[in-house]
Every structure is written in C-alpha cells, then in structure tokens.
Design an enzyme around this catalytic site. Sequence first.
Site, PDB file in Angstrom:
ATOM      1  N   GLU A  37      -4.789  16.984 -10.960  1.00  0.00           N
ATOM      2  CA  GLU A  37      -4.415  16.828 -12.369  1.00  0.00           C
ATOM      3  C   GLU A  37      -3.408  15.696 -12.478  1.00  0.00           C
ATOM      4  O   GLU A  37      -2.344  15.747 -11.861  1.00  0.00           O
ATOM      5  CB  GLU A  37      -3.829  18.129 -12.907  1.00  0.00           C
ATOM      6  CG  GLU A  37      -3.262  18.030 -14.302  1.00  0.00           C
ATOM      7  CD  GLU A  37      -4.272  17.522 -15.316  1.00  0.00           C
ATOM      8  OE1 GLU A  37      -3.987  16.477 -15.951  1.00  0.00           O
ATOM      9  OE2 GLU A  37      -5.345  18.145 -15.460  1.00  0.00           O
ATOM     10  N   THR A  44      -5.439  20.366 -22.391  1.00  0.00           N
ATOM     11  CA  THR A  44      -5.220  20.051 -23.797  1.00  0.00           C
ATOM     12  C   THR A  44      -4.698  21.244 -24.579  1.00  0.00           C
ATOM     13  O   THR A  44      -3.729  21.148 -25.331  1.00  0.00           O
ATOM     14  CB  THR A  44      -6.519  19.543 -24.436  1.00  0.00           C
ATOM     15  OG1 THR A  44      -6.864  18.280 -23.854  1.00  0.00           O
ATOM     16  CG2 THR A  44      -6.350  19.352 -25.940  1.00  0.00           C
ATOM     17  N   CYS A  50      -4.140  23.575 -28.970  1.00  0.00           N
ATOM     18  CA  CYS A  50      -4.143  24.770 -29.807  1.00  0.00           C
ATOM     19  C   CYS A  50      -2.879  25.611 -29.695  1.00  0.00           C
ATOM     20  O   CYS A  50      -2.439  26.184 -30.700  1.00  0.00           O
ATOM     21  CB  CYS A  50      -5.382  25.613 -29.514  1.00  0.00           C
ATOM     22  SG  CYS A  50      -5.770  25.818 -27.766  1.00  0.00           S
ATOM     23  N   LYS A  53       0.131  23.723 -31.377  1.00  0.00           N
ATOM     24  CA  LYS A  53      -0.232  23.569 -32.789  1.00  0.00           C
ATOM     25  C   LYS A  53      -0.095  24.895 -33.533  1.00  0.00           C
ATOM     26  O   LYS A  53       0.397  24.934 -34.665  1.00  0.00           O
ATOM     27  CB  LYS A  53      -1.660  23.043 -32.902  1.00  0.00           C
ATOM     28  CG  LYS A  53      -2.141  22.826 -34.324  1.00  0.00           C
ATOM     29  CD  LYS A  53      -3.550  22.284 -34.321  1.00  0.00           C
ATOM     30  CE  LYS A  53      -4.499  23.244 -33.638  1.00  0.00           C
ATOM     31  NZ  LYS A  53      -5.878  22.713 -33.538  1.00  0.00           N
ATOM     32  N   ALA A 117      -7.755  11.630  -9.825  1.00  0.00           N
ATOM     33  CA  ALA A 117      -8.817  11.706  -8.827  1.00  0.00           C
ATOM     34  C   ALA A 117     -10.087  11.081  -9.378  1.00  0.00           C
ATOM     35  O   ALA A 117     -10.438  11.287 -10.544  1.00  0.00           O
ATOM     36  CB  ALA A 117      -9.081  13.164  -8.438  1.00  0.00           C
ATOM     37  N   GLU A 184      -5.718  21.353 -40.272  1.00  0.00           N
ATOM     38  CA  GLU A 184      -4.590  22.117 -39.746  1.00  0.00           C
ATOM     39  C   GLU A 184      -3.292  21.328 -39.843  1.00  0.00           C
ATOM     40  O   GLU A 184      -2.268  21.848 -40.307  1.00  0.00           O
ATOM     41  CB  GLU A 184      -4.879  22.532 -38.303  1.00  0.00           C
ATOM     42  CG  GLU A 184      -5.941  23.618 -38.208  1.00  0.00           C
ATOM     43  CD  GLU A 184      -6.388  23.913 -36.789  1.00  0.00           C
ATOM     44  OE1 GLU A 184      -7.005  24.968 -36.582  1.00  0.00           O
ATOM     45  OE2 GLU A 184      -6.119  23.078 -35.889  1.00  0.00           O
ATOM     46  N   ARG A 207     -17.445  20.163 -41.842  1.00  0.00           N
ATOM     47  CA  ARG A 207     -18.897  20.244 -41.702  1.00  0.00           C
ATOM     48  C   ARG A 207     -19.254  21.315 -40.677  1.00  0.00           C
ATOM     49  O   ARG A 207     -18.689  21.390 -39.605  1.00  0.00           O
ATOM     50  CB  ARG A 207     -19.437  18.880 -41.254  1.00  0.00           C
ATOM     51  CG  ARG A 207     -20.947  18.795 -41.161  1.00  0.00           C
ATOM     52  CD  ARG A 207     -21.339  17.406 -40.740  1.00  0.00           C
ATOM     53  NE  ARG A 207     -20.712  17.041 -39.464  1.00  0.00           N
ATOM     54  CZ  ARG A 207     -20.696  15.824 -38.965  1.00  0.00           C
ATOM     55  NH1 ARG A 207     -21.241  14.829 -39.637  1.00  0.00           N
ATOM     56  NH2 ARG A 207     -20.133  15.581 -37.796  1.00  0.00           N
ATOM     57  N   THR A 314     -11.541  26.222 -26.238  1.00  0.00           N
ATOM     58  CA  THR A 314     -10.899  26.691 -25.014  1.00  0.00           C
ATOM     59  C   THR A 314     -11.539  27.956 -24.437  1.00  0.00           C
ATOM     60  O   THR A 314     -11.816  28.016 -23.236  1.00  0.00           O
ATOM     61  CB  THR A 314      -9.400  26.915 -25.266  1.00  0.00           C
ATOM     62  OG1 THR A 314      -8.790  25.653 -25.560  1.00  0.00           O
ATOM     63  CG2 THR A 314      -8.717  27.536 -24.063  1.00  0.00           C
ATOM     64  N   ALA A 344     -12.208  29.503 -35.723  1.00  0.00           N
ATOM     65  CA  ALA A 344     -11.227  29.576 -36.802  1.00  0.00           C
ATOM     66  C   ALA A 344     -10.596  28.224 -37.024  1.00  0.00           C
ATOM     67  O   ALA A 344     -10.511  27.393 -36.104  1.00  0.00           O
ATOM     68  CB  ALA A 344     -10.147  30.611 -36.483  1.00  0.00           C
ATOM     69  N   HIS A 439      -7.052  51.597 -45.516  1.00  0.00           N
ATOM     70  CA  HIS A 439      -6.495  51.187 -46.808  1.00  0.00           C
ATOM     71  C   HIS A 439      -4.972  51.381 -46.815  1.00  0.00           C
ATOM     72  O   HIS A 439      -4.472  52.363 -46.272  1.00  0.00           O
ATOM     73  CB  HIS A 439      -7.138  52.045 -47.914  1.00  0.00           C
ATOM     74  CG  HIS A 439      -6.668  51.683 -49.282  1.00  0.00           C
ATOM     75  ND1 HIS A 439      -7.094  50.549 -49.943  1.00  0.00           N
ATOM     76  CD2 HIS A 439      -5.800  52.313 -50.109  1.00  0.00           C
ATOM     77  CE1 HIS A 439      -6.507  50.502 -51.134  1.00  0.00           C
ATOM     78  NE2 HIS A 439      -5.720  51.557 -51.256  1.00  0.00           N
ATOM     79  N   GLU A 444     -10.385  45.724 -44.969  1.00  0.00           N
ATOM     80  CA  GLU A 444     -11.267  46.755 -45.509  1.00  0.00           C
ATOM     81  C   GLU A 444     -12.358  46.173 -46.415  1.00  0.00           C
ATOM     82  O   GLU A 444     -13.393  46.802 -46.630  1.00  0.00           O
ATOM     83  CB  GLU A 444     -10.469  47.807 -46.257  1.00  0.00           C
ATOM     84  CG  GLU A 444      -9.877  47.335 -47.582  1.00  0.00           C
ATOM     85  CD  GLU A 444      -9.132  48.438 -48.321  1.00  0.00           C
ATOM     86  OE1 GLU A 444      -9.723  49.507 -48.570  1.00  0.00           O
ATOM     87  OE2 GLU A 444      -7.945  48.232 -48.633  1.00  0.00           O
TER      88      GLU A 444
END
Length: 450
Positions: A37, A44, A50, A53, A117, A184, A207, A314, A344, A439, A444
């Site tokens: 890495e 990310t 995410c 954020k 790498a 967002e 979209r 993810t 979402a 409720h 509900e």
Amino acid sequence: MADGTYDYDLFVIGAGSGGVRASRVAAGYGAKVAVAEEYRVGGTCVIRGCVPKKMLVYGAHFAEDLEDARNFGWTIDSPKFDWSVLRDNVLKDVDRLNGAYTSTLENYDVEIILERATLTGPHEITLGGGRTVTAKIILIATGARPHVPTFPGSDLGITSNEAFHLDALPPRILIAGGGYIANEFAGIFNQFGSKVTIVNRSDQLLRGYDSALRDRLLQISITKGIDFRFNAQFRSIEQTEDGCLKVSMTNHEDLVVDCVLFATGRVPNTEGLGLEHAGVAVGDHGEIVVDEYSKTNVGHIYAVGDVTNRVQLTPVAIREGQAFADTVFGDNPRTVDHGCIPSAVFSHPPLAAVGMTESEARNTYGPVKVYESDFRPMKNVLAGRNERSLYKMVCAETTGKILGIHMIGPESAEIMQAAAVAVKAGLTKEQFDQTVAIHPTMAEELVLLR
C-alpha cells in the site's frame, strides 16, 4: 501452505476494504501473504471516503437539530460552528482506523509493505524501493480515484479527497456532478453555511435512483437554499485578482466562487500498475476485466473492488475479497451476487433504495403495483419543518412480490438495511401487510402501505 517456488502464496496490491479482507482471510487459511500500500491502510472508504464523509454528515445535521430544538423546549444561546474542530477530530479518527486496520493485518501475520507495487512479470512484483518479489497468486485491489474533467483551469478545482483537509470553509462553493458524492457534499457544505451551487452536465440528479426520490430531493434541496445549474458544460475556470474563481459554462452565466469541487465520477486505478507486463486485460474505462470468481484473463491474477468497476461500493469489495480468499485458499468456491444491492445517499435528507425502480420494473415485468406513503415525520411536525418524506414500494402485479423499495427521509439508510433483507428474500406485499407495525416510527409506513 507456503510454496517455496515463490516468495509469497498471495501478494495483494492495495490495502483498501477488499484487499484487507482478502489478505486477512487468506492468511487465516495458512497462506503466506503480503500486501503493498503506497498511502495508508484502509483505502478510500476509511481514509478519504464514506467513513470521514459520514462524520461530516453527522456534524452537518446539528445545524437543523439545534434550530428544531427550540420547539422541543430547549434554549441554546448563540450556537457557533468551528470547522477546524470537526475536521481535526475526523482526521484523528481516520488515524485510529488506519491503526486498527494495520493491527488486524499484523495479527494475522500479513506482511505490510508501505511502498508502491507494480507488476513486472507474470508472477513478479517490483516495489517502489527497487526490491523485486514473486507470488504464486496476485490480487489487485487498488480501488478508484476521483475523475477530473479536462478543460482550461480544471487544475484549480479540488476533489472529495481534498475536501476533508480544507483550511477553512469556502463561503461559496461550486460542486460539479449530480451523483451521490455531489449531493452529499452539497448538503454538508450547505448546512455548514456555504453558498452551494451544483453544476451538472445533464438535466437530472442521481441517475439510477427512482424518479420520485430524485424529484423530492431536488425540491427539498432548493428549499434549503442550494442552487442548481443543469445542462452545463465547463468552458474554463480562471483565478481572479482577489483569489476567487470565475467559472464559465455553457447555457448559464459565469459564476464567481471560492472553491470548485469535482464530483464527476471515479476512475479505476490501473495506470502504471504494469498490467501489460503480465498480460492482464482491461476494459474500455480502464477497469480490470474479471469473471464471476474475480479472476482476470491471466489464471493466477485476480482483482476485486472498485478497480473492476462492477459495483463501486465498500461492502461489495469486502464480499468480493472474502469470496476470492474462500475460493482460492479455502477450498470453498464462492461468487458474489451483484443483484439487488441496497444503497444510500447521505444527502439532507438521506435517500435509500433496493431493487428495481418503477420504470425498471415496468420494463421488465410489464404491469406493476406501486404503493406510496408521502408524509411529514412526527419530529418535523413539532419542529415546524414542512419537509416531507416519501416511501415507495414497487410490486409485481400478479404475485405481489416486492421488486423494489425506495425512500427519502430521516434515517432512510438505517431503515433500508432491514427492508433490503426482505426484498432479497423475495417476500411479498402481503407478508409486509401481515407484519405488526412498531408505533410511532417512520419505519412503520412500510407495513402500512395501501
């Protein structure tokens, strides 16, 4: 399990969500594993996506919560927001997560190599420091990066990567794009007090989501003070003498802002990996082409996550990494079902969906039945906020099988996670109807749709 012919049984390039899961599980099966890495362990989502954020989203929600608190009996004198406090605390937690991911790999005896790498042969990897190693199996999990369109002055803008490190909040910000990242960050900066303008090259937002949700988010966003410019292509960005940015675009007048944030999609990270040295095929968008088992056209080289451009989420990358390790090192061949994946958008308010939109269902099944609930959440009623939520269920007309659920409103993502199980399981509207409601809740509404 270590094969003396090679330095490693598995060498993973990229320590994001998919690469970390694959490394850990393969090592758990007894494989000798190394992961390279070049930046930080976590990828990310954890480092610049995410997770941080969502923390900004939480911070932004306090703007309306503090305002609404008055009608619930709370007196809060002169609340003030300090961007630097939130920014620094978020980055501190990113450091914590980076350490947690690193510890997880170390606990499984995965060797972490903090260098770039590249492939220099079918089984050969060359590290940034010049050392060359070999591996029986190679997994590429290098993710994707923000796309920045090319035009005069585009280098004056930033991406979501840099948004987490801003020295100060921009008084005026232009956000380019109409997808989830654009919406967002529009909600985040708007709640923090920035004047936000979204510029999109098409005439629609988000979209792929149901049109009713997209229209509702647009309506609410405009009410909150976010401006939109549709059917706009960038001509140029120029820096003015006072350090502002003058943005020129088609079909609209020039706009002067303090910051331009590009949220115009993400590009698979395949450049400079040396894929050609191993004969790995890539697609039209630079993505690594893989089969259902995440195998490339080269039998011992695999790829998972955003670099394959299948589904850039993810949880999908994690499942692909798990399935890869189970298949190759656990003698348990598994694939990932990329259908009916819930998603979402953590906008203000958030929206969530699983399954087919109404138009997709009609195109596939013909006649469908659609059930909707358009309501004002109880909290909004007492707070005096007119913002309305919308829940929508799309069902096959003859069988009642639920083909899709779509919702916009507070806590939509939290509610959708449970609802997605029902849709994935192929449940029917009647089975929802037979479930007793809790409720009073917003959730509900899903079992009261008529």
